[in-house]
Enzyme design. Structure first.
Site, PDB file in Angstrom:
ATOM      1  N   ASN A   1      68.911 124.620  29.210  1.00 57.64           N
ATOM      2  CA  ASN A   1      69.862 125.732  29.159  1.00 57.64           C
ATOM      3  C   ASN A   1      71.004 125.450  30.148  1.00 57.64           C
ATOM      4  OD1 ASN A   1      71.064 128.188  30.138  1.00 57.64           O
ATOM      5  ND2 ASN A   1      69.413 129.342  29.166  1.00 57.64           N
TER       6      ASN A   1
ATOM      7  N   LYS B   1      71.497 128.032  33.075  1.00 52.78           N
ATOM      8  CA  LYS B   1      70.489 127.899  34.139  1.00 52.78           C
ATOM      9  C   LYS B   1      70.765 126.667  34.992  1.00 52.78           C
ATOM     10  CE  LYS B   1      66.204 130.005  32.623  1.00 52.78           C
ATOM     11  NZ  LYS B   1      64.826 129.778  32.225  1.00 52.78           N
TER      12      LYS B   1
ATOM     13  N   ASP C   1      55.608 123.048  25.227  1.00 43.61           N
ATOM     14  CA  ASP C   1      55.299 124.426  24.828  1.00 43.61           C
ATOM     15  C   ASP C   1      54.886 125.219  26.055  1.00 43.61           C
ATOM     16  OD1 ASP C   1      55.792 123.958  22.177  1.00 43.61           O
ATOM     17  OD2 ASP C   1      53.720 123.322  21.770  1.00 43.61           O
TER      18      ASP C   1
ATOM     19  N   ASP D   1      60.629 130.201  35.412  1.00 42.91           N
ATOM     20  CA  ASP D   1      60.278 131.035  34.269  1.00 42.91           C
ATOM     21  C   ASP D   1      60.456 132.474  34.737  1.00 42.91           C
ATOM     22  OD1 ASP D   1      59.354 130.912  31.517  1.00 42.91           O
ATOM     23  OD2 ASP D   1      57.675 132.100  32.228  1.00 42.91           O
TER      24      ASP D   1
ATOM     25  N   PHE E   1      73.615 139.097  32.226  1.00 41.55           N
ATOM     26  CA  PHE E   1      73.116 138.611  30.941  1.00 41.55           C
ATOM     27  C   PHE E   1      71.800 139.319  30.623  1.00 41.55           C
ATOM     28  CE2 PHE E   1      69.479 135.909  32.112  1.00 41.55           C
ATOM     29  CZ  PHE E   1      69.634 135.885  33.481  1.00 41.55           C
TER      30      PHE E   1
ATOM     31  N   TYR F   1      68.687 141.347  29.945  1.00 38.09           N
ATOM     32  CA  TYR F   1      68.281 142.740  30.125  1.00 38.09           C
ATOM     33  C   TYR F   1      69.005 143.427  31.298  1.00 38.09           C
ATOM     34  CZ  TYR F   1      64.336 141.419  27.090  1.00 38.09           C
ATOM     35  OH  TYR F   1      63.558 140.989  26.036  1.00 38.09           O
TER      36      TYR F   1
ATOM     37  N   LYS G   1      74.336 140.560  42.708  1.00 37.89           N
ATOM     38  CA  LYS G   1      73.009 140.415  42.107  1.00 37.89           C
ATOM     39  C   LYS G   1      72.270 139.174  42.622  1.00 37.89           C
ATOM     40  CE  LYS G   1      70.591 139.514  37.846  1.00 37.89           C
ATOM     41  NZ  LYS G   1      70.669 138.884  36.547  1.00 37.89           N
TER      42      LYS G   1
ATOM     43  N   ARG H   1      65.381 136.099  41.051  1.00 36.12           N
ATOM     44  CA  ARG H   1      65.602 134.651  41.097  1.00 36.12           C
ATOM     45  C   ARG H   1      66.079 134.224  42.485  1.00 36.12           C
ATOM     46  NH1 ARG H   1      68.179 134.847  36.956  1.00 36.12           N
ATOM     47  NH2 ARG H   1      66.448 134.632  35.548  1.00 36.12           N
TER      48      ARG H   1
HETATM   49  P1  IMP Z   1      63.126 132.165  30.326  1.00 33.52           P
HETATM   50  O1  IMP Z   1      62.894 132.249  31.803  1.00 33.52           O
HETATM   51  O2  IMP Z   1      64.220 131.205  29.982  1.00 33.52           O
HETATM   52  O3  IMP Z   1      61.868 131.980  29.568  1.00 33.52           O
HETATM   53  O4  IMP Z   1      63.704 133.555  29.805  1.00 33.52           O
HETATM   54  C1  IMP Z   1      63.482 134.728  30.455  1.00 33.52           C
HETATM   55  C2  IMP Z   1      63.890 135.950  29.668  1.00 33.52           C
HETATM   56  O5  IMP Z   1      63.964 137.051  30.577  1.00 33.52           O
HETATM   57  C3  IMP Z   1      65.230 135.895  28.972  1.00 33.52           C
HETATM   58  O6  IMP Z   1      65.144 136.641  27.786  1.00 33.52           O
HETATM   59  C4  IMP Z   1      66.168 136.572  29.915  1.00 33.52           C
HETATM   60  O7  IMP Z   1      67.180 137.244  29.276  1.00 33.52           O
HETATM   61  C5  IMP Z   1      65.266 137.552  30.658  1.00 33.52           C
HETATM   62  N1  IMP Z   1      65.697 137.546  32.050  1.00 33.52           N
HETATM   63  C6  IMP Z   1      65.238 136.766  33.061  1.00 33.52           C
HETATM   64  N2  IMP Z   1      65.927 136.991  34.192  1.00 33.52           N
HETATM   65  C7  IMP Z   1      66.848 137.921  33.878  1.00 33.52           C
HETATM   66  C8  IMP Z   1      67.889 138.548  34.634  1.00 33.52           C
HETATM   67  O8  IMP Z   1      68.146 138.264  35.813  1.00 33.52           O
HETATM   68  N3  IMP Z   1      68.618 139.451  33.968  1.00 33.52           N
HETATM   69  C9  IMP Z   1      68.413 139.778  32.668  1.00 33.52           C
HETATM   70  N4  IMP Z   1      67.487 139.215  31.919  1.00 33.52           N
HETATM   71  C10 IMP Z   1      66.701 138.290  32.525  1.00 33.52           C
END
Ligand code: IMP
Length: 212
Positions: free
Chosen positions: A15, A18, A45, A74, A160, A162, A183, A197
């Site tokens: 990504n 990220k 996976d 994650d 981004f 949520y 943030k 994070r």
């Molecule tokens: P992954 O860590 O790439 O598996 O995705 C984590 C999921 O949680 C994604 O759908 C993100 O949108 C959501 N997410 C993780 N951290 C945040 C954040 O700081 N703000 C909004 N959504 C988050």
């Protein structure tokens, strides 16, 4: 014994957003980050049942494949009234709903269905797990959390995922209404950062990083 992270590392993500964020966080420590995507590594996976487990799967696969220390994260949103959902399935829920407006409306609808209308019945937290794995099998893990409530309708267009439906405790603006520095910023005075994070990164930095 915790181990220092130095030199060249793999960031186990495909990504671009990220990768940019992690490069920025790691730059002051003199660490050069290449991504798993740039090295053409396969994406494993994510089969674990918690955030730390999934971060470790990604970091260990990248460390083995690249023969370099690897760093992975994650994350997700856990809603108390939904038994912790969407949790590790946060990205999947958003994909299945079609977009974030729809998945935030789904969460609000499920909470209302369960009678969770008052703010104290709408508790939620974001989690960020960070894992570092070395090619010799050594590993370190860190987990940051931020607590708050789910608001409806969502507010703000910053950030981004949520962000617009999450109001962190002690604040009047959602993550979607905050600047990225508010943030994610790491306070220069050593006090605790706000986002899950940034908090996980502060723990990792204290244990495994030294300023260049
Ligand atoms: P992954 O860590 O790439 O598996 O995705 C984590 C999921 O949680 C994604 O759908 C993100 O949108 C959501 N997410 C993780 N951290 C945040 C954040 O700081 N703000 C909004 N959504 C988050």
């Amino acid at each position: 014994m915790t181990r220092l992270l130095q030199g060249r590392i793999v960031v186990a993500t495909h990504n671009a957003g990220k990768l940019r964020e992690m490069r920025e966080l790691l730059a002051p420590y003199g660490i050069e980050a290449v991504s798993a995507g740039e090295l053409g590594l396969a994406e494993p996976d994510e089969t674990a049942t918690d955030f730390i487990g999934n971060a470790l799967i990604k970091a260990e696969a990248a460390a083995r494949a690249a023969n370099l220390p690897a760093f992975a994260d994650d994350s997700g949103l856990c809603v108390d009234g939904l038994n912790g959902d969407p949790g590790i399935y946060s990205a999947r829920w958003a994909k299945e709903a079609g977009d974030y407006d729809r998945v935030m409306a789904k969460i609000d609808g499920l909470l209302i269905e369960r009678g969770c209308v008052a703010p104290e019945q709408r508790r939620a937290h974001f989690v960020s797990a960070l894992a570092v794995a070395w090619p010799d099998g050594h590993r370190e893990t860190f987990e940051g959390k931020v607590f708050g409530i789910i608001v409806a309708p969502p507010r703000g267009t910053a950030g981004f995922g949520y962000d617009p439906c999450f109001l962190p405790d002690g604040h009047t603006r959602t993550f979607g209404e905050m600047t990225s520095d508010e943030k994610h910023g790491i306070p220069a005075d050593g006090s605790q950062a706000l986002s899950h994070r940034a908090r996980a990164f502060q723990m990792l930095a204290a244990a495994c990083l030294r300023k260049a």
